[in-house]
Write a protein that holds these residues in place. Structure first.
Motif, PDB file in Angstrom:
ATOM      1  N   LYS A 174      -1.633   9.015  -2.983  1.00 40.46           N
ATOM      2  CA  LYS A 174      -2.762   9.023  -3.922  1.00 40.46           C
ATOM      3  C   LYS A 174      -2.832  10.362  -4.669  1.00 40.46           C
ATOM      4  O   LYS A 174      -3.067  10.405  -5.874  1.00 40.46           O
ATOM      5  CB  LYS A 174      -4.076   8.751  -3.182  1.00 40.46           C
ATOM      6  CG  LYS A 174      -4.156   7.355  -2.586  1.00 40.46           C
ATOM      7  CD  LYS A 174      -5.559   6.950  -2.201  1.00 40.46           C
ATOM      8  CE  LYS A 174      -6.065   7.694  -0.991  1.00 40.46           C
ATOM      9  NZ  LYS A 174      -7.382   7.166  -0.528  1.00 40.46           N
ATOM     10  N   VAL A 208      -6.036   1.949  -6.171  1.00 40.16           N
ATOM     11  CA  VAL A 208      -4.925   1.469  -5.336  1.00 40.16           C
ATOM     12  C   VAL A 208      -5.500   0.616  -4.208  1.00 40.16           C
ATOM     13  O   VAL A 208      -6.692   0.737  -3.879  1.00 40.16           O
ATOM     14  CB  VAL A 208      -4.107   2.638  -4.734  1.00 40.16           C
ATOM     15  CG1 VAL A 208      -3.275   3.320  -5.807  1.00 40.16           C
ATOM     16  CG2 VAL A 208      -5.001   3.651  -4.029  1.00 40.16           C
ATOM     17  N   THR A 267      -3.608   2.921   1.147  1.00 35.77           N
ATOM     18  CA  THR A 267      -2.538   3.705   0.517  1.00 35.77           C
ATOM     19  C   THR A 267      -2.643   5.152   1.030  1.00 35.77           C
ATOM     20  O   THR A 267      -3.733   5.720   1.046  1.00 35.77           O
ATOM     21  CB  THR A 267      -2.677   3.663  -1.022  1.00 35.77           C
ATOM     22  OG1 THR A 267      -2.609   2.305  -1.454  1.00 35.77           O
ATOM     23  CG2 THR A 267      -1.580   4.461  -1.704  1.00 35.77           C
ATOM     24  N   THR A 316       0.837  -1.210   0.000  1.00 38.52           N
ATOM     25  CA  THR A 316       0.000   0.000   0.000  1.00 38.52           C
ATOM     26  C   THR A 316       0.870   1.258   0.000  1.00 38.52           C
ATOM     27  O   THR A 316       0.509   2.266   0.583  1.00 38.52           O
ATOM     28  CB  THR A 316      -0.923   0.016   1.230  1.00 38.52           C
ATOM     29  OG1 THR A 316      -0.093  -0.094   2.402  1.00 38.52           O
ATOM     30  CG2 THR A 316      -1.916  -1.115   1.212  1.00 38.52           C
ATOM     31  N   ASP A 317       2.030   1.185  -0.658  1.00 38.66           N
ATOM     32  CA  ASP A 317       2.939   2.343  -0.662  1.00 38.66           C
ATOM     33  C   ASP A 317       2.934   3.071  -2.003  1.00 38.66           C
ATOM     34  O   ASP A 317       3.794   3.897  -2.279  1.00 38.66           O
ATOM     35  CB  ASP A 317       4.363   1.884  -0.323  1.00 38.66           C
ATOM     36  CG  ASP A 317       4.893   0.839  -1.318  1.00 38.66           C
ATOM     37  OD1 ASP A 317       4.160   0.503  -2.288  1.00 38.66           O
ATOM     38  OD2 ASP A 317       6.022   0.352  -1.119  1.00 38.66           O
ATOM     39  N   GLY A 318       1.947   2.739  -2.874  1.00 41.54           N
ATOM     40  CA  GLY A 318       1.860   3.397  -4.172  1.00 41.54           C
ATOM     41  C   GLY A 318       2.754   2.777  -5.228  1.00 41.54           C
ATOM     42  O   GLY A 318       2.842   3.284  -6.342  1.00 41.54           O
TER      43      GLY A 318
END
Length: 296
Positions: free
Chosen positions: A242, A233, A237, A69-71
């Motif tokens: 985002k 995503v 995140t 979930t870090d992009g």
């Protein structure tokens, strides 16, 4: 220069997952976003195609679902993933699995027949099909445009004589008589547009390449739906990440290159922000529930 705030993110390569083979609108446009991401950040960004075979976009969606979930992983998804997916019983896929960044593409879906068919509108088709068998070609039963095509027949009081799924539906499909009416994108019949009757556009507004053909919602308000693609995503995140992906994607889709794709194809390319996208998803769920009720 325009996006100096991108310094903190990304710190590792970014993958955009497209759950289809290369070559269609969502792939072309997501590649533009990835290229602009790389240019804006100096960090490598790429598109990974994860076609799901008979399972459509869902195996690709699960890759994103199980990602960090870090992009560093972003999904480029059709309407079916957030709208239909949570009802299919796929483990881990719920209404809260993904967070939308924005919707950026409307596919120009149509129902089309050969120009010598004895009908050139949905009303004429309905009248003809009451006493003649008319076959429908589509891209698969669970897909939104297919469901709309079947619900439209019900509302207009006729039944398709038969229907079948095809990998490709183009000028050749009509010329060879594989199907009498095909549910395809206008992109695939552009070469023979002068030799076909476009009966209806399965989109939310008329298509520039077939301006005299009504959109489905004009004929049947209950079926006012369109096939779109957006960026998503995994839930959790961070907001600033985002925001940064969104800034690049929005600029990319409103830029000259993406707008040229729209002009040349009849697709619509734009940027609908996260809140509007969430509202659209909710509206589409309600419409799909109506359609499911009609098809029971």
């Amino acid at each position: 220069g325009a996006l100096p705030a991108l310094a903190e993110y990304p710190t590792s390569p970014v993958q955009f997952v497209v759950p289809w083979p290369p070559g269609d609108f969502e792939d072309i446009l997501t590649r533009m976003i990835a290229a602009d991401m790389q240019k804006a950040t100096g960090q490598s960004a790429s598109v990974v195609n994860k076609p799901g075979g008979g399972d459509g976009p869902f195996p690709g969606a699960l890759e994103v679902l199980n990602g960090p979930t870090d992009g560093s992983i972003v999904g480029s998804f059709v309407i079916g993933v957030p709208v239909v997916g949570p009802d299919l019983g796929i483990e881990g896929l719920t209404e809260d699995t993904f967070e939308s960044l924005g919707i950026f593409l409307t596919y120009p879906f149509v129902l089309a027949a050969a120009s010598d068919a004895p009908y050139s509108s949905m009303d004429e088709l309905a009248a003809y099909a009451k006493s003649n068998k008319v076959s429908l070609g589509h891209f698969g039963d669970p897909l939104t445009p297919t469901a709309v095509s079947k619900a439209a027949a019900k509302i207009l009081g006729f039944e398709w004589g038969s229907d079948a799924a095809f990998d490709m539906l183009d000028c050749n499909s009509l010329a060879s008589g594989d199907a009498d009416v095909i549910n395809t994108t206008i992109q695939l019949i552009l070469p023979c547009l002068d030799d076909v009757n476009v009966l209806v556009s399965v989109t939310n507004e008329r298509i520039s390449k077939a301006p005299n053909t009504p959109a489905i919602g004009e004929l049947i308000p209950d079926l006012d739906i369109f096939l779109w693609n957006g960026l998503f995503v995994p839930a959790g995140t961070p907001q600033d990440v985002k925001d940064k992906i969104t800034a690049v994607a929005k600029k990319s889709m409103l830029g000259d290159k993406a707008q040229e794709v729209a002009t040349n194809s009849g697709a619509l390319v734009y940027w609908m922000d996260a809140d509007a996208s969430d509202a659209q998803i909710q509206k589409d769920k309600n419409t799909m529930a109506t359609i499911a009720g009609l098809l029971e």
